[in-house]
Design a protein around this motif. Sequence first.
Motif, PDB file in Angstrom:
ATOM      1  N   VAL A   8       0.997  -1.224  -0.082  1.00  0.00           N
ATOM      2  CA  VAL A   8      -0.064  -0.017   0.079  1.00  0.00           C
ATOM      3  C   VAL A   8       0.843   1.260  -0.029  1.00  0.00           C
ATOM      4  CG1 VAL A   8      -1.510   1.342   1.133  1.00  0.00           C
ATOM      5  CG2 VAL A   8      -1.882  -1.249   1.151  1.00  0.00           C
ATOM      6  N   GLY A   9       0.453   2.346  -0.993  1.00  0.00           N
ATOM      7  CA  GLY A   9       0.996   3.403  -0.899  1.00  0.00           C
ATOM      8  C   GLY A   9      -0.120   4.616  -0.655  1.00  0.00           C
ATOM      9  N   THR A  10       0.066   5.125   0.497  1.00  0.00           N
ATOM     10  CA  THR A  10      -1.229   6.100   1.269  1.00  0.00           C
ATOM     11  C   THR A  10      -0.859   7.229   1.785  1.00  0.00           C
ATOM     12  OG1 THR A  10      -3.462   5.759   2.036  1.00  0.00           O
ATOM     13  CG2 THR A  10      -1.724   4.700   3.199  1.00  0.00           C
ATOM     14  N   VAL A  11      -1.718   8.045   1.752  1.00  0.00           N
ATOM     15  CA  VAL A  11      -1.506   9.413   2.441  1.00  0.00           C
ATOM     16  C   VAL A  11      -2.619   9.410   3.560  1.00  0.00           C
ATOM     17  CG1 VAL A  11      -1.182  11.950   2.594  1.00  0.00           C
ATOM     18  CG2 VAL A  11      -0.148  10.380   0.736  1.00  0.00           C
ATOM     19  N   GLY A  12      -3.922   9.229   2.975  1.00  0.00           N
ATOM     20  CA  GLY A  12      -4.839   9.665   3.809  1.00  0.00           C
ATOM     21  C   GLY A  12      -5.825   8.500   4.224  1.00  0.00           C
ATOM     22  N   GLY A  13      -5.337   7.294   3.669  1.00  0.00           N
ATOM     23  CA  GLY A  13      -5.919   5.944   4.317  1.00  0.00           C
ATOM     24  C   GLY A  13      -7.102   5.145   3.268  1.00  0.00           C
ATOM     25  N   THR A  14      -7.136   6.122   2.166  1.00  0.00           N
ATOM     26  CA  THR A  14      -8.192   5.387   1.324  1.00  0.00           C
ATOM     27  C   THR A  14      -7.390   4.057   0.356  1.00  0.00           C
ATOM     28  OG1 THR A  14      -9.120   7.616   0.755  1.00  0.00           O
ATOM     29  CG2 THR A  14      -9.597   5.883  -0.749  1.00  0.00           C
ATOM     30  N   ALA A  15      -6.163   4.244   0.316  1.00  0.00           N
ATOM     31  CA  ALA A  15      -5.878   3.004  -0.607  1.00  0.00           C
ATOM     32  C   ALA A  15      -5.573   2.003   0.251  1.00  0.00           C
ATOM     33  CB  ALA A  15      -4.212   3.515  -1.021  1.00  0.00           C
ATOM     34  N   THR A  57      -1.843   8.628  -5.229  1.00  0.00           N
ATOM     35  CA  THR A  57      -0.746   9.517  -6.076  1.00  0.00           C
ATOM     36  C   THR A  57      -1.011  10.893  -4.960  1.00  0.00           C
ATOM     37  OG1 THR A  57      -0.705   8.729  -8.134  1.00  0.00           O
ATOM     38  CG2 THR A  57       0.185  10.974  -7.888  1.00  0.00           C
ATOM     39  N   THR A  58       0.301  11.587  -4.728  1.00  0.00           N
ATOM     40  CA  THR A  58       0.167  12.619  -3.900  1.00  0.00           C
ATOM     41  C   THR A  58       0.962  13.621  -4.658  1.00  0.00           C
ATOM     42  OG1 THR A  58       0.287  13.686  -1.659  1.00  0.00           O
ATOM     43  CG2 THR A  58       2.225  12.448  -2.388  1.00  0.00           C
ATOM     44  N   GLY A  59       0.741  15.055  -4.010  1.00  0.00           N
ATOM     45  CA  GLY A  59       1.650  16.110  -4.624  1.00  0.00           C
ATOM     46  C   GLY A  59       1.172  16.297  -5.974  1.00  0.00           C
ATOM     47  N   LEU A  91      -4.916   4.340  -7.526  1.00  0.00           N
ATOM     48  CA  LEU A  91      -6.037   5.413  -6.947  1.00  0.00           C
ATOM     49  C   LEU A  91      -5.408   6.889  -7.507  1.00  0.00           C
ATOM     50  CD1 LEU A  91      -5.762   3.029  -4.582  1.00  0.00           C
ATOM     51  CD2 LEU A  91      -7.669   4.355  -3.805  1.00  0.00           C
ATOM     52  N   GLY A  92      -6.362   7.574  -7.843  1.00  0.00           N
ATOM     53  CA  GLY A  92      -6.167   9.144  -8.142  1.00  0.00           C
ATOM     54  C   GLY A  92      -7.388   9.864  -8.307  1.00  0.00           C
ATOM     55  N   ASP A  93      -7.011  10.881  -8.771  1.00  0.00           N
ATOM     56  CA  ASP A  93      -8.052  11.967  -9.164  1.00  0.00           C
ATOM     57  C   ASP A  93      -7.749  12.699 -10.705  1.00  0.00           C
ATOM     58  OD1 ASP A  93      -9.439  14.362  -9.207  1.00  0.00           O
ATOM     59  OD2 ASP A  93      -9.685  14.318  -7.001  1.00  0.00           O
ATOM     60  N   THR A  94      -8.720  12.607 -11.505  1.00  0.00           N
ATOM     61  CA  THR A  94      -8.560  13.007 -12.703  1.00  0.00           C
ATOM     62  C   THR A  94      -8.416  14.769 -12.678  1.00  0.00           C
ATOM     63  OG1 THR A  94     -10.640  12.650 -13.329  1.00  0.00           O
ATOM     64  CG2 THR A  94      -9.073  11.169 -14.055  1.00  0.00           C
ATOM     65  N   PRO A  97      -3.110  17.041 -12.927  1.00  0.00           N
ATOM     66  CA  PRO A  97      -2.922  16.914 -14.197  1.00  0.00           C
ATOM     67  C   PRO A  97      -2.086  15.411 -14.389  1.00  0.00           C
ATOM     68  CG  PRO A  97      -1.742  19.070 -13.109  1.00  0.00           C
ATOM     69  CD  PRO A  97      -2.839  18.272 -12.278  1.00  0.00           C
ATOM     70  N   ARG A  98      -1.443  14.753 -13.358  1.00  0.00           N
ATOM     71  CA  ARG A  98      -0.897  13.562 -13.437  1.00  0.00           C
ATOM     72  C   ARG A  98      -1.547  12.663 -12.678  1.00  0.00           C
ATOM     73  NH1 ARG A  98       5.404  14.947 -12.369  1.00  0.00           N
ATOM     74  NH2 ARG A  98       5.926  16.186 -14.444  1.00  0.00           N
ATOM     75  N   PHE A  99      -2.685  12.189 -13.481  1.00  0.00           N
ATOM     76  CA  PHE A  99      -3.740  11.167 -12.896  1.00  0.00           C
ATOM     77  C   PHE A  99      -2.819   9.812 -12.598  1.00  0.00           C
ATOM     78  CE2 PHE A  99      -6.616   7.604 -13.605  1.00  0.00           C
ATOM     79  CZ  PHE A  99      -7.331   7.784 -12.405  1.00  0.00           C
ATOM     80  N   ALA A 100      -2.901   9.423 -11.422  1.00  0.00           N
ATOM     81  CA  ALA A 100      -2.401   8.024 -10.826  1.00  0.00           C
ATOM     82  C   ALA A 100      -0.876   7.932 -11.267  1.00  0.00           C
ATOM     83  CB  ALA A 100      -3.236   6.908 -11.360  1.00  0.00           C
TER      84      ALA A 100
HETATM   85  C1  FMN Z   1      -2.422  17.052  -1.703  1.00  0.00           C
HETATM   86  C2  FMN Z   1      -3.188  16.017  -2.847  1.00  0.00           C
HETATM   87  C3  FMN Z   1      -2.380  15.781  -4.007  1.00  0.00           C
HETATM   88  C4  FMN Z   1      -2.842  14.971  -5.027  1.00  0.00           C
HETATM   89  N1  FMN Z   1      -2.104  14.782  -6.228  1.00  0.00           N
HETATM   90  C5  FMN Z   1      -2.634  13.779  -7.171  1.00  0.00           C
HETATM   91  C6  FMN Z   1      -1.957  13.648  -8.304  1.00  0.00           C
HETATM   92  O1  FMN Z   1      -1.044  14.363  -8.735  1.00  0.00           O
HETATM   93  N2  FMN Z   1      -2.463  12.875  -9.044  1.00  0.00           N
HETATM   94  C7  FMN Z   1      -3.772  12.083  -8.835  1.00  0.00           C
HETATM   95  O2  FMN Z   1      -4.218  11.240  -9.578  1.00  0.00           O
HETATM   96  N3  FMN Z   1      -4.326  12.308  -7.620  1.00  0.00           N
HETATM   97  C8  FMN Z   1      -3.871  13.196  -6.858  1.00  0.00           C
HETATM   98  N4  FMN Z   1      -4.456  13.250  -5.455  1.00  0.00           N
HETATM   99  C9  FMN Z   1      -5.612  12.337  -5.315  1.00  0.00           C
HETATM  100  C10 FMN Z   1      -5.417  11.188  -4.429  1.00  0.00           C
HETATM  101  O3  FMN Z   1      -4.608  10.193  -5.185  1.00  0.00           O
HETATM  102  C11 FMN Z   1      -6.795  10.395  -4.249  1.00  0.00           C
HETATM  103  O4  FMN Z   1      -7.730  11.311  -3.639  1.00  0.00           O
HETATM  104  C12 FMN Z   1      -6.662   9.234  -3.467  1.00  0.00           C
HETATM  105  O5  FMN Z   1      -7.960   8.367  -3.558  1.00  0.00           O
HETATM  106  C13 FMN Z   1      -6.237   9.239  -2.097  1.00  0.00           C
HETATM  107  O6  FMN Z   1      -5.737   8.087  -1.449  1.00  0.00           O
HETATM  108  P1  FMN Z   1      -5.087   7.908  -0.204  1.00  0.00           P
HETATM  109  O7  FMN Z   1      -6.042   8.421   0.937  1.00  0.00           O
HETATM  110  O8  FMN Z   1      -4.851   6.525   0.047  1.00  0.00           O
HETATM  111  O9  FMN Z   1      -3.763   8.952  -0.102  1.00  0.00           O
HETATM  112  C14 FMN Z   1      -3.994  14.195  -4.682  1.00  0.00           C
HETATM  113  C15 FMN Z   1      -4.835  14.238  -3.472  1.00  0.00           C
HETATM  114  C16 FMN Z   1      -4.270  15.061  -2.452  1.00  0.00           C
HETATM  115  C17 FMN Z   1      -4.952  15.459  -1.021  1.00  0.00           C
END
Ligand code: FMN
Length: 146
Positions: A8-15, A57-59, A91-94, A97-100
Amino acid sequence: MACVQLIVGTVGGTAWKTAQAAAVILNQLGHSARVNEESQPKDLLNPEEMLLICTSTTGNGELPPNIRALYSVLDDEAVQLTGRRYGVIALGDTGYPRFAHAAFLLEDALYRCGATRVGEILRLDAQVDDRPHVTAAHWVKDWINS
Ligand SMILES: Cc1cc2nc3c(=O)[nH]c(=O)nc-3n(C[C@H](O)[C@H](O)[C@H](O)COP(=O)(O)O)c2cc1C
């Protein structure tokens, strides 16, 4: 029956929650699945174990801190994974700019280390899927038979 380590790679716990849901299904199906959210390079050593990467993905397209140590050895091609089978839940968010992109980086590094991907990558976009753990639990039933 398969032995699967969900990394798992996670910041907020969703993954993490997503990986847990997938692991529950795998174990219910009779496989042996464990979730690892503190992966270290040594966790790659069991050749019998399939790897299922589950990372957000973060940042700006960056890897979550808790998976960076593992990525580092893969990116350096410091481990030989020929014949090793793996899958990817991305997991990511479209809206970014850099989805997943973190999952893309890991997939590329695993490939360079000689590992073989099993099944299609599951891409989970937070813009359209607010229950990624449910989606992953369904997906993993097909993935394990790929
Ligand atoms: C500060 C921040 C930066 C993020 N950057 C990206 C990104 O560059 N690309 C992407 O696809 N998603 C990005 N996301 C969305 C997360 O990857 C997505 O919400 C994911 O479900 C979070 O999972 P986690 O809680 O396991 O970290 C970002 C979310 C946050 C809060």
